[in-house]
Design a protein around this motif. Structure first.
Motif, PDB file in Angstrom:
ATOM      1  N   ALA A  23      36.143  72.042 -33.957  1.00 23.14           N
ATOM      2  CA  ALA A  23      36.765  72.518 -35.191  1.00 23.14           C
ATOM      3  C   ALA A  23      38.021  71.714 -35.488  1.00 23.14           C
ATOM      4  CB  ALA A  23      37.106  74.007 -35.087  1.00 23.14           C
ATOM      5  N   ILE A  24      38.388  71.687 -36.756  1.00 24.15           N
ATOM      6  CA  ILE A  24      39.631  71.067 -37.214  1.00 24.15           C
ATOM      7  C   ILE A  24      40.440  72.124 -37.948  1.00 24.15           C
ATOM      8  CG2 ILE A  24      40.653  69.326 -38.728  1.00 24.15           C
ATOM      9  CD1 ILE A  24      38.240  67.580 -38.296  1.00 24.15           C
ATOM     10  N   LYS A  25      41.742  72.123 -37.691  1.00 21.20           N
ATOM     11  CA  LYS A  25      42.635  73.024 -38.418  1.00 21.20           C
ATOM     12  C   LYS A  25      43.232  72.313 -39.629  1.00 21.20           C
ATOM     13  CE  LYS A  25      43.994  76.301 -34.804  1.00 21.20           C
ATOM     14  NZ  LYS A  25      45.147  76.961 -34.140  1.00 21.20           N
ATOM     15  N   ALA A  26      43.877  73.089 -40.466  1.00 20.62           N
ATOM     16  CA  ALA A  26      44.451  72.553 -41.699  1.00 20.62           C
ATOM     17  C   ALA A  26      45.510  71.490 -41.431  1.00 20.62           C
ATOM     18  CB  ALA A  26      45.045  73.686 -42.532  1.00 20.62           C
ATOM     19  N   ASP A  27      46.106  71.515 -40.232  1.00 22.79           N
ATOM     20  CA  ASP A  27      47.137  70.532 -39.905  1.00 22.79           C
ATOM     21  C   ASP A  27      46.553  69.247 -39.327  1.00 22.79           C
ATOM     22  OD1 ASP A  27      46.331  71.351 -37.405  1.00 22.79           O
ATOM     23  OD2 ASP A  27      48.287  72.128 -36.777  1.00 22.79           O
ATOM     24  N   GLY A  28      45.215  69.122 -39.322  1.00 23.32           N
ATOM     25  CA  GLY A  28      44.568  67.914 -38.839  1.00 23.32           C
ATOM     26  C   GLY A  28      44.386  67.838 -37.339  1.00 23.32           C
ATOM     27  N   THR A  29      44.673  68.916 -36.621  1.00 24.27           N
ATOM     28  CA  THR A  29      44.462  68.926 -35.176  1.00 24.27           C
ATOM     29  C   THR A  29      43.011  69.249 -34.852  1.00 24.27           C
ATOM     30  OG1 THR A  29      45.173  71.253 -35.055  1.00 24.27           O
ATOM     31  CG2 THR A  29      46.838  69.552 -34.630  1.00 24.27           C
ATOM     32  N   LEU A  30      42.569  68.796 -33.672  1.00 21.46           N
ATOM     33  CA  LEU A  30      41.190  68.955 -33.223  1.00 21.46           C
ATOM     34  C   LEU A  30      41.124  69.986 -32.105  1.00 21.46           C
ATOM     35  CD1 LEU A  30      38.218  67.895 -33.204  1.00 21.46           C
ATOM     36  CD2 LEU A  30      38.993  66.186 -31.533  1.00 21.46           C
ATOM     37  N   TRP A  31      40.117  70.855 -32.176  1.00 22.43           N
ATOM     38  CA  TRP A  31      39.961  71.929 -31.210  1.00 22.43           C
ATOM     39  C   TRP A  31      38.504  72.013 -30.768  1.00 22.43           C
ATOM     40  CZ3 TRP A  31      44.278  75.184 -30.015  1.00 22.43           C
ATOM     41  CH2 TRP A  31      45.434  74.854 -30.759  1.00 22.43           C
ATOM     42  N   ALA A  32      38.261  72.558 -29.565  1.00 21.44           N
ATOM     43  CA  ALA A  32      36.906  72.656 -29.052  1.00 21.44           C
ATOM     44  C   ALA A  32      36.787  73.808 -28.070  1.00 21.44           C
ATOM     45  CB  ALA A  32      36.499  71.345 -28.384  1.00 21.44           C
ATOM     46  N   TRP A  33      35.538  74.286 -27.888  1.00 20.02           N
ATOM     47  CA  TRP A  33      35.274  75.334 -26.911  1.00 20.02           C
ATOM     48  C   TRP A  33      33.781  75.369 -26.595  1.00 20.02           C
ATOM     49  CZ3 TRP A  33      37.125  76.063 -31.847  1.00 20.02           C
ATOM     50  CH2 TRP A  33      36.301  76.713 -32.774  1.00 20.02           C
ATOM     51  N   THR A  49      31.468  66.058 -35.930  1.00 15.98           N
ATOM     52  CA  THR A  49      30.061  66.410 -35.792  1.00 15.98           C
ATOM     53  C   THR A  49      29.751  66.590 -34.314  1.00 15.98           C
ATOM     54  OG1 THR A  49      27.783  65.728 -36.302  1.00 15.98           O
ATOM     55  CG2 THR A  49      29.340  63.973 -35.753  1.00 15.98           C
ATOM     56  N   ALA A  50      28.850  67.526 -34.006  1.00 14.92           N
ATOM     57  CA  ALA A  50      28.523  67.847 -32.620  1.00 14.92           C
ATOM     58  C   ALA A  50      27.021  67.757 -32.406  1.00 14.92           C
ATOM     59  CB  ALA A  50      29.016  69.257 -32.276  1.00 14.92           C
ATOM     60  N   GLY A  51      26.600  67.058 -31.341  1.00 20.97           N
ATOM     61  CA  GLY A  51      25.187  66.924 -31.006  1.00 20.97           C
ATOM     62  C   GLY A  51      24.799  67.814 -29.847  1.00 20.97           C
ATOM     63  N   GLU A  52      23.860  67.329 -29.016  1.00 14.20           N
ATOM     64  CA  GLU A  52      23.426  68.106 -27.864  1.00 14.20           C
ATOM     65  C   GLU A  52      24.513  68.151 -26.805  1.00 14.20           C
ATOM     66  OE1 GLU A  52      21.878  68.282 -23.711  1.00 14.20           O
ATOM     67  OE2 GLU A  52      22.664  66.519 -24.748  1.00 14.20           O
ATOM     68  N   ALA A  56      32.118  72.830 -36.469  1.00 18.42           N
ATOM     69  CA  ALA A  56      30.870  72.107 -36.222  1.00 18.42           C
ATOM     70  C   ALA A  56      30.283  72.531 -34.884  1.00 18.42           C
ATOM     71  CB  ALA A  56      31.117  70.601 -36.241  1.00 18.42           C
ATOM     72  N   PRO A  57      29.315  73.437 -34.875  1.00 26.66           N
ATOM     73  CA  PRO A  57      28.668  73.829 -33.622  1.00 26.66           C
ATOM     74  C   PRO A  57      27.694  72.761 -33.140  1.00 26.66           C
ATOM     75  CG  PRO A  57      28.336  75.455 -35.374  1.00 26.66           C
ATOM     76  CD  PRO A  57      28.818  74.207 -36.015  1.00 26.66           C
ATOM     77  N   GLY A  58      27.667  72.543 -31.825  1.00 24.93           N
ATOM     78  CA  GLY A  58      26.683  71.681 -31.208  1.00 24.93           C
ATOM     79  C   GLY A  58      25.637  72.511 -30.501  1.00 24.93           C
ATOM     80  N   SER A  99      22.611  75.368 -31.828  1.00 25.44           N
ATOM     81  CA  SER A  99      21.230  75.575 -31.427  1.00 25.44           C
ATOM     82  C   SER A  99      20.852  77.049 -31.493  1.00 25.44           C
ATOM     83  CB  SER A  99      21.007  75.036 -30.016  1.00 25.44           C
ATOM     84  OG  SER A  99      19.656  75.156 -29.654  1.00 25.44           O
ATOM     85  N   TYR A 100      21.641  77.896 -30.823  1.00 31.46           N
ATOM     86  CA  TYR A 100      21.357  79.325 -30.815  1.00 31.46           C
ATOM     87  C   TYR A 100      22.603  80.150 -31.130  1.00 31.46           C
ATOM     88  CZ  TYR A 100      16.967  77.916 -28.634  1.00 31.46           C
ATOM     89  OH  TYR A 100      15.752  77.334 -28.373  1.00 31.46           O
ATOM     90  N   HIS A 101      23.589  79.544 -31.768  1.00 30.94           N
ATOM     91  CA  HIS A 101      24.746  80.312 -32.228  1.00 30.94           C
ATOM     92  C   HIS A 101      25.140  79.840 -33.621  1.00 30.94           C
ATOM     93  CE1 HIS A 101      26.964  76.749 -30.818  1.00 30.94           C
ATOM     94  NE2 HIS A 101      28.093  77.240 -31.307  1.00 30.94           N
ATOM     95  N   SER A 102      25.852  80.694 -34.308  1.00 32.83           N
ATOM     96  CA  SER A 102      26.270  80.408 -35.678  1.00 32.83           C
ATOM     97  C   SER A 102      27.783  80.542 -35.776  1.00 32.83           C
ATOM     98  CB  SER A 102      25.616  81.390 -36.663  1.00 32.83           C
ATOM     99  OG  SER A 102      24.204  81.358 -36.568  1.00 32.83           O
ATOM    100  N   MET A 103      28.391  79.708 -36.625  1.00 34.81           N
ATOM    101  CA  MET A 103      29.833  79.755 -36.852  1.00 34.81           C
ATOM    102  C   MET A 103      30.099  79.701 -38.349  1.00 34.81           C
ATOM    103  SD  MET A 103      30.993  79.807 -33.669  1.00 34.81           S
ATOM    104  CE  MET A 103      32.731  79.752 -34.110  1.00 34.81           C
ATOM    105  N   ALA A 104      31.195  80.304 -38.769  1.00 34.59           N
ATOM    106  CA  ALA A 104      31.537  80.300 -40.184  1.00 34.59           C
ATOM    107  C   ALA A 104      33.044  80.478 -40.356  1.00 34.59           C
ATOM    108  CB  ALA A 104      30.797  81.414 -40.924  1.00 34.59           C
TER     109      ALA A 104
END
Length: 281
Positions: free
Chosen positions: A175-185, A217-220, A167-169, A120-125
């Motif tokens: 986020a996903i890493k190359a090893d297929g693990t899932l991460w969030a913050w 994918t991330a929503g509100e 994927a910012p919400g 919404s108000y942040h960017s990731m790359a």
């Protein structure tokens, strides 16, 4: 209330929808925008809304675009990234807030950007070396750099070089890493991080132990993902049934939605989710 064709052109290649504005790229590499323009989010140098696509500049080397609530982020074929629109929290990454940016302005000088995404108000790359970067609003730790301080330029979130998807919400990031693990913050008020709590985190935390996450994918306030086995999973806010599990109960860990194993594409809107199966339904 039903799909209507936008103009007559048949050479559209890439699209992105923000809160109230839309961006698209044609096969000739030109960039087009329409919708609300109160914060210059269209990038045409004005604040005039447009109800038809208008070309943004004359460049023909655009390859990707992502729209936030009031800002837009785009990438060119030369690996550079550009931003414009609302910049209250530095989400454009290239100008001092709160000044909006009226036309595409390059972010730094790097030419090794690989993927771009806007919350919404942040960017990731992510860069080609596998490092992850964020900027903009960080009140809930959604940038992931271990602080809650807004960033007006791209800031590396950690020392890891194995990030593959991001994927910012609204105010958090998956986020996903190359090893297929899932991460969030970031914000976790509805359990949208998926770590079993409702506590915010300002640095990446692993979600579960699975190593077969394929897309996110991330929503509100809700998250959805597909595993490599084609199963669909969702978690977070569910007051309108956006998790698709047949209930209206929030979930703070990934929960399977149905039993189908032929999901191929998933996308979260503000309060809803949409998907495509491998049979193209």
């Amino acid at each position: 209330i039903v799909p209507v064709q936008i103009g007559t052109a048949n050479n559209w290649q890439f699209i992105s929808a923000g809160a109230e504005h839309s961006l698209a790229i044609k096969t000739d590499g030109t960039l087009w925008a329409w919708g609300r323009n109160s914060e210059a989010q269209l990038g045409d140098g004005t604040n005039n809304n447009s109800n038809v696509p208008v070309q943004i500049g004359t460049d023909n080397n655009w390859i990707a675009v992502s729209t936030g609530s009031e800002h837009t982020l785009a990438k060119k074929t030369n690996g550079t990234i550009w931003a414009w629109g609302g910049n209250t929290y530095g989400q454009c990454g290239n100008a001092a807030p709160p000044n909006s940016v009226a036309t595409p302005l390059q972010i730094g000088t790097a030419t090794d950007w690989q993927t771009i995404s806007t919350g919404s108000y942040h960017s990731m790359a992510i860069k080609t070396d596998g490092t992850a970067w964020g900027w903009g609003l960080n009140i809930s730790g959604q940038i992931g750099d271990g602080t809650n301080t807004d960033k007006i330029t791209p800031t590396q979130i950690d020392i890891n070089t194995d990030w593959s998807q991001i994927a910012p919400g609204w105010s958090y990031t998956l986020a996903i890493k190359a090893d297929g693990t899932l991460w969030a913050w970031g914000d976790n008020n509805f359990g949208q991080l998926g770590d079993g709590t409702n506590t915010n985190n300002n640095a990446p935390i692993q979600i579960g132990t699975a190593t077969n996450w394929q897309s996110i994918t991330a929503g509100e306030g809700h998250s959805a993902a597909i595993k490599t086995d084609g199963t669909l999973w969702a978690w977070g806010r569910n007051h309108l049934g956006q998790l698709g599990d047949g209930t209206n109960d929030d979930k703070n860990v990934p929960s399977q939605a149905g039993t189908a194993n032929n999901w191929s594409v998933i996308d979260a809107g503000f309060y809803y989710t949409i998907g495509i199966k491998t049979n193209n339904s």
